[in-house]
Design a protein around this motif. Structure first.
Motif, short mmCIF file in Angstrom:
data_model
loop_
_atom_site.label_atom_id
_atom_site.label_comp_id
_atom_site.label_asym_id
_atom_site.label_seq_id
_atom_site.Cartn_x
_atom_site.Cartn_y
_atom_site.Cartn_z
N ALA A 70 35.74 -12.48 11.40
CA ALA A 70 34.69 -12.44 9.76
C ALA A 70 35.20 -13.52 9.53
CB ALA A 70 35.17 -11.04 9.62
N ASP B 190 36.67 -11.29 2.14
CA ASP B 190 36.32 -13.62 0.97
C ASP B 190 36.72 -14.39 1.31
OD1 ASP B 190 34.93 -15.34 -0.76
OD2 ASP B 190 35.61 -14.28 -2.82
N THR C 285 39.45 -0.90 7.55
CA THR C 285 38.53 -0.74 6.28
C THR C 285 39.30 0.99 5.77
OG1 THR C 285 36.76 1.06 7.44
CG2 THR C 285 36.66 -1.71 7.74
N LEU D 201 33.55 -3.89 9.45
CA LEU D 201 33.84 -4.83 8.08
C LEU D 201 32.41 -5.00 7.45
CD1 LEU D 201 36.76 -7.75 9.09
CD2 LEU D 201 37.02 -5.24 8.10
N ARG D 202 30.88 -5.13 8.45
CA ARG D 202 30.15 -5.17 7.54
C ARG D 202 29.72 -4.11 6.76
NH1 ARG D 202 28.09 -7.48 11.44
NH2 ARG D 202 28.27 -9.76 11.16
N ASP D 203 29.43 -2.81 7.59
CA ASP D 203 28.91 -1.54 6.85
C ASP D 203 29.72 -0.89 6.46
OD1 ASP D 203 26.86 -1.48 9.68
OD2 ASP D 203 27.74 -0.58 11.01
N LYS E 276 30.89 -2.93 3.32
CA LYS E 276 31.47 -3.61 3.43
C LYS E 276 32.69 -4.30 2.79
CE LYS E 276 26.79 -2.30 0.51
NZ LYS E 276 26.01 -1.41 1.96
N GLU E 277 33.56 -4.79 3.36
CA GLU E 277 34.51 -5.10 3.52
C GLU E 277 35.00 -6.44 4.23
OE1 GLU E 277 38.39 -2.35 3.86
OE2 GLU E 277 37.33 -0.41 3.28
N TRP E 278 34.25 -6.64 3.98
CA TRP E 278 33.85 -8.94 4.80
C TRP E 278 35.24 -9.24 3.91
CZ3 TRP E 278 30.66 -9.75 9.15
CH2 TRP E 278 30.99 -11.30 9.90
N GLU F 67 33.04 -7.11 13.65
CA GLU F 67 32.77 -7.78 12.11
C GLU F 67 31.59 -6.60 11.91
OE1 GLU F 67 32.61 -12.12 13.10
OE2 GLU F 67 31.27 -11.10 14.13
N ALA F 68 31.25 -5.80 12.59
CA ALA F 68 30.53 -4.89 12.15
C ALA F 68 31.00 -3.51 11.66
CB ALA F 68 29.35 -4.22 14.02
#
Length: 235
Positions: A33, A234, A111, A226-228, A230-232, A223-224
Motif C-alpha cells: 500500500a 495515508d 487491521t 487494507l482496502r476492504d 478502509k485502512e489504506w 493490500e486487499a
C-alpha cells in the motif's frame, strides 16, 4: 493505559521466501500500500504511543539504517552473523532495558485494534513472563493452516503439537529474565517453552485481521485486506 513499554522491531532476516524481491533490498523495505513494511510497523508503534524503539539489522542493513536515519529508532547491529530472534533480542537489551519488552515482526499488516495497545493493556507482570497476540488458525489470512499454540480458559498457552488452536501473529511482550543461557544465536522457542513450563505464558486474541507478508503473494493479500477494511495508509 500504563506507560508504553520499549519495542523491539525484528528486521535482520534474509527474507528468502520473498525470492527476487529481496535480492537487492531487505524485506522490511518492501512496499505494501505504497508504504515500506518497516513503516507499517512503526505506524502501529506511534499509534500506541510507543516511542522507545529498537531495530535489529543484518542483511542489507545499511539500507534500513539509511531509511531510519533521523527517526530516533535505535539500531542493534548483528554484523558478525544473524542471531535469530532470541539472540537478537538479547543482544539489544542494553538499548531496551531490563523490564518487559514488546516485540513486533516487520513482515505483517494489521487491521482493527492496535496490537501493541492490546498487549500492554493485558499485561500482568505478577502472573506473566510471556504474553502472545494470537488469532484462531482457521481465521488467519495468508497462513498455512498450522496452529502454533493452544490456550486454556485462563489464557495460559502451550504448544499446539498438532492440535487445532491459535496462530502466533508476531507480536508479544516478553520479560528478559527468560533470555538465559550463553549461546549468542538462538530462537525464542526455548524461552517460550520455559515460560510455558512455569505456567507464566499467556495469550490474548486479536480482534481485527492480520496478513503475513513473508512471501510475494502476501503483498496483494495485505493490500486487499487494507482496502476492504478502509485502512489504506495515508502516505
Amino acid at each position: 493505559m500504563r506507560h508504553p513499554f520499549p519495542l523491539m522491531l525484528f528486521a535482520a532476516g534474509f527474507g528468502t521466501r520473498m525470492g527476487a524481491l529481496t535480492a537487492k533490498q531487505p524485506k522490511p523495505l518492501i512496499k505494501v500500500a505504497d508504504l515500506p513494511l518497516i513503516d507499517h510497523a512503526r505506524r502501529i508503534a506511534a499509534q500506541a504511543g510507543v516511542t522507545h524503539q529498537v531495530v535489529n539489522l543484518h542483511y542489507l542493513g545499511e539500507q534500513l539504517a539509511d531509511h531510519l536515519a533521523g527517526s530516533g529508532v535505535a539500531l542493534s547491529w548483528e554484523r558478525d552473523g544473524i542471531l535469530d530472534t532470541g539472540g537478537g533480542l538479547k543482544a539489544a537489551l542494553p538499548l531496551l532495558g531490563n523490564g518487559p519488552v514488546l516485540t513486533l515482526n516487520t513482515d505483517a499488516v494489521w487491521t482493527g485494534p492496535n496490537p501493541l495497545t492490546r498487549l500492554m493493556e493485558a499485561w500482568d507482570g505478577a502472573r506473566m513472563d510471556q504474553l502472545f497476540l494470537l488469532l484462531p488458525a482457521a481465521q488467519a489470512r495468508s497462513a498455512t493452516g498450522r496452529s502454533d499454540f493452544v490456550m486454556d480458559d485462563q489464557g495460559r498457552v502451550d504448544w499446539a503439537k498438532g492440535r487445532d488452536g491459535y496462530l502466533y501473529l508476531g507480536a508479544q511482550i516478553i520479560h528478559p529474565r527468560l533470555l538465559t543461557g550463553t549461546d549468542q544465536a538462538f530462537s525464542l522457542h526455548g524461552p517460550w517453552t520455559q515460560a510455558m513450563a512455569a505456567g507464566r505464558a499467556y495469550g490474548i486474541v486479536h480482534r481485527g485481521d492480520w496478513c503475513d507478508v513473508g512471501h510475494p503473494g502476501g503483498i496483494a493479500e495485505a493490500e486487499a485486506l487494507l482496502r476492504d477494511a478502509k485502512e489504506w495508509p495515508d502516505v
